[in-house]
Design an enzyme around this catalytic site. Structure first.
Site, PDB file in Angstrom:
ATOM      1  N   HIS A 144       0.855  -1.264  -0.104  1.00  0.00           N
ATOM      2  CA  HIS A 144       0.261   0.034   0.097  1.00  0.00           C
ATOM      3  C   HIS A 144       0.891   1.490   0.087  1.00  0.00           C
ATOM      4  O   HIS A 144       0.332   2.305  -0.238  1.00  0.00           O
ATOM      5  CB  HIS A 144      -1.009  -0.179   1.130  1.00  0.00           C
TER       6      HIS A 144
ATOM      7  N   ASP B  49       3.603   9.326  -0.804  1.00  0.00           N
ATOM      8  CA  ASP B  49       2.556   8.740  -0.424  1.00  0.00           C
ATOM      9  C   ASP B  49       2.340   7.388  -1.353  1.00  0.00           C
ATOM     10  O   ASP B  49       2.465   7.673  -2.653  1.00  0.00           O
ATOM     11  CB  ASP B  49       1.218   9.503  -0.383  1.00  0.00           C
TER      12      ASP B  49
HETATM   13  P1  ADQ Z   1      -2.919   6.167   4.705  1.00  0.00           P
HETATM   14  O1  ADQ Z   1      -1.519   6.408   4.795  1.00  0.00           O
HETATM   15  O2  ADQ Z   1      -3.774   6.062   5.982  1.00  0.00           O
HETATM   16  O3  ADQ Z   1      -3.064   4.936   3.871  1.00  0.00           O
HETATM   17  P2  ADQ Z   1      -4.727   7.403   2.884  1.00  0.00           P
HETATM   18  O4  ADQ Z   1      -4.591   6.833   1.391  1.00  0.00           O
HETATM   19  O5  ADQ Z   1      -5.059   8.923   2.739  1.00  0.00           O
HETATM   20  O6  ADQ Z   1      -3.450   7.362   3.955  1.00  0.00           O
HETATM   21  O7  ADQ Z   1      -6.164   6.858   3.615  1.00  0.00           O
HETATM   22  C1  ADQ Z   1      -6.612   7.553   4.634  1.00  0.00           C
HETATM   23  C2  ADQ Z   1      -8.199   7.120   5.113  1.00  0.00           C
HETATM   24  O8  ADQ Z   1      -8.161   7.618   6.219  1.00  0.00           O
HETATM   25  C3  ADQ Z   1      -8.891   7.930   4.009  1.00  0.00           C
HETATM   26  O9  ADQ Z   1     -10.120   7.123   3.540  1.00  0.00           O
HETATM   27  C4  ADQ Z   1      -9.448   9.051   4.639  1.00  0.00           C
HETATM   28  O10 ADQ Z   1     -10.536   9.628   4.569  1.00  0.00           O
HETATM   29  C5  ADQ Z   1      -9.202   8.534   6.177  1.00  0.00           C
HETATM   30  N1  ADQ Z   1      -8.974   9.591   7.183  1.00  0.00           N
HETATM   31  C6  ADQ Z   1      -7.923  10.235   7.277  1.00  0.00           C
HETATM   32  N2  ADQ Z   1      -8.092  11.221   8.217  1.00  0.00           N
HETATM   33  C7  ADQ Z   1      -9.440  10.787   8.955  1.00  0.00           C
HETATM   34  C8  ADQ Z   1      -9.987  11.270   9.922  1.00  0.00           C
HETATM   35  N3  ADQ Z   1      -9.400  12.332  10.784  1.00  0.00           N
HETATM   36  N4  ADQ Z   1     -11.045  10.758  10.377  1.00  0.00           N
HETATM   37  C9  ADQ Z   1     -11.713   9.872   9.550  1.00  0.00           C
HETATM   38  N5  ADQ Z   1     -10.885   9.258   8.686  1.00  0.00           N
HETATM   39  C10 ADQ Z   1      -9.909   9.913   8.120  1.00  0.00           C
HETATM   40  C11 ADQ Z   1      -2.213   3.998   3.051  1.00  0.00           C
HETATM   41  C12 ADQ Z   1      -1.146   4.605   2.226  1.00  0.00           C
HETATM   42  C13 ADQ Z   1      -1.657   5.525   1.337  1.00  0.00           C
HETATM   43  C14 ADQ Z   1      -2.645   4.522   0.731  1.00  0.00           C
HETATM   44  C15 ADQ Z   1      -3.508   3.553   1.353  1.00  0.00           C
HETATM   45  C16 ADQ Z   1      -4.407   2.752   0.602  1.00  0.00           C
HETATM   46  O11 ADQ Z   1      -0.166   5.324   3.187  1.00  0.00           O
HETATM   47  O12 ADQ Z   1      -0.661   5.825   0.309  1.00  0.00           O
HETATM   48  O13 ADQ Z   1      -3.495   5.386  -0.369  1.00  0.00           O
HETATM   49  O14 ADQ Z   1      -3.028   2.935   2.608  1.00  0.00           O
HETATM   50  O15 ADQ Z   1      -3.654   1.866  -0.005  1.00  0.00           O
END
Ligand code: ADQ
Length: 456
Positions: free
Chosen positions: A155, A363
């Protein structure tokens, strides 16, 4: 149809996956339909590694969770996974805290998981292992005689060879990846980095577009960009609760626009740079004072790891300094929320924000960029300002792409986003939305599982 066995460090609750992100929901739905298992750590802080598994049946699927000891949580999870692999794979060699005990625990936990999982497997199961915590799992399963098709999806980013080799265990890690039938990455860049390593150091032979032979082993290496449940997320924007509606109305009445950021509080997300860019925007465009606010939601994660405490302190100092300098009795320029916010609130808040500010330093993909696009009103959409170093940038050309280290460029892009004519906003958004809808979470699941099923 083969059963699907998903293995990840943490297991989404199959009963209440609706509250989680689209990914957990997508996987849970697939598991319920096709029968299978979701296997992983139970999340408790005081178990015994190798202790008894808990099995819970939900529909046709089984959720199997296993305990870990305090020591392994410290060394495998907080240690090797999150103090070595996470910074290394995000190109942050300065933050890697390498200790031999971390790697030993990482190996031991993977071996233990394999011993607990192997007896549950049937011959034609498809086994899908997720993320950097579990790179050696296929190797451990193979040693126990498992011949199933096993796929791995990373991921997070995969670094270029020059960075990877800074890890004392790079050879073991890459060798372990070669025990999978399919190794999936978010982007062409990540897949290219593994291919470069294999070519330079292991004289791999390319057999086809995505097929490689290394020694006696044969592996498929490809990109499978992860997506979101775009229509589900868009539907959530239409159910704003009273509190969110009042906030939106207040801003409308005051003619105030909002820039929004939503991230776990992680040093990879580039949050201090974002605050500095907002500060620079205000310095260069004093006419925007009182007409723009920046809402940053950044819930805590992995607080036991030292680097996370540092980033939190830096961020809080910056927010305090900027607000102290700019705020007035009737305007707080930056609102910073260090808590998790319910997705049912986040979706309408994203829709009500004129700029989505998503500028990680590095990311894997970044789902927030896609959620922001899915949440917009196509008739009057906001503008996405996106880091070139997010995996999402590979597919989202129509965003305003920025270098997240370049504060001036980010400030200029924020200004451009806030002043962009409606026709251009619509045209950019339509192209982005089309892409987000086409490459959604279901497309990602189908593509990976079909690649895995077609091995042999
Ligand atoms: P993350 O590093 O966690 O994931 P991201 O892809 O942005 O990063 O996903 C975060 C998820 O959590 C999003 O659905 C977002 O809406 C939710 N989220 C963030 N802050 C929040 C909050 N305060 N309250 C509720 N929900 C919140 C890892 C990798 C990424 C990759 C994903 C999926 O680092 O690059 O895209 O996995 O593969």
């Amino acid at each position: 149809m083969s059963r699907l066995v998903v293995v990840s460090n943490r297991v989404a609750n199959l009963r209440s996956a609706n509250h989680a992100g689209g990914l957990a929901v997508g996987l849970a739905d697939t598991l319920k339909q096709r029968e299978g298992i979701w296997f992983g750590w139970n999340g408790a802080a005081d178990g015994v590694t190798g202790g008894e598994a808990q099995v819970e049946r939900v529909g046709r699927a089984e959720q199997v969770t296993v305990p870990l000891s305090r020591e392994d949580i410290a060394n495998y999870y907080l240690g090797y996974a999150n103090s070595v692999l996470w910074p290394l794979f995000h190109y942050r060699l300065d933050l890697v805290d390498y200790r031999p005990a971390f790697f030993e625990s990482y190996q031991r936990v993977n071996e233990t998981f394999a011993r607990q999982l192997a007896p549950l497997l049937k011959a034609d199961d498809l086994v899908w292992v997720h993320d950097y915590h579990l790179i050696p799992l296929a190797r451990c399963l193979r040693k126990l005689g498992c011949r199933q098709r096993i796929g791995f999806f990373l991921h997070i980013p995969f670094p270029p060879p020059d960075i990877l080799v800074a890890s004392p265990n790079h050879a073991e890690l890459v060798d372990a990846l070669l025990d999978y039938d399919v190794v999936g990455f978010q982007t062409h860049t990540d897949a290219g980095n593994l291919k470069a390593y294999l070519g330079e150091r292991l004289s791999a032979v390319q057999l086809g577009d995505t097929r490689f032979q290394v020694g006696g082993r044969n592996v498929t290496i490809d990109r499978f960009p992860i997506g979101i449940d775009a229509s589900g997320f868009a539907a959530m924007t239409r159910q704003a609760d009273d509190e969110v509606q009042i906030d939106l109305m207040r801003r409308r009445v005051l003619g105030r626009r909002q820039i929004i950021g939503v991230d776990r509080l992680d040093y990879s997300k580039g949050l201090p740079e974002r605050l500095k860019a907002f500060d620079r925007l205000m310095a260069q465009h004093p006419e925007l004072e009182k007409s723009v606010t920046y809402l940053q939601v950044a819930p805590p994660t992995r607080e036991e790891v030292g680097a996370y405490g540092d980033i939190r302190a830096e961020l809080e100092a910056l927010v305090g300094a900027i607000n102290g300098r700019l705020a007035d009795f009737n305007w707080t320029p930056i609102r910073y929320i260090h808590r998790s916010v319910d997705r049912s609130k986040l979706a309408p808040l994203m829709r009500g924000s004129q700029v989505g500010f998503v500028t990680p330093l590095r990311d894997g993909m970044n789902l927030v960029a896609k959620e922001y696009v899915a949440a917009q009103d196509p008739e009057d959409p906001g503008v996405l300002v996106l880091s070139r170093f997010a995996g999402a940038a590979e597919e989202m050309d129509e965003a305003l792409l920025v270098n997240p280290y370049d504060i001036d460029e980010m400030a200029r892009s924020l200004h451009r986003a806030l002043t962009m004519p409606l026709a251009e906003r619509r045209q950019r958004h339509a192209a982005l939305l089309e892409q987000v809808l086409r490459h959604d979470s279901k497309a990602w699941l189908d593509a990976f599982l079909s690649a895995l099923a077609h091995r042999r």
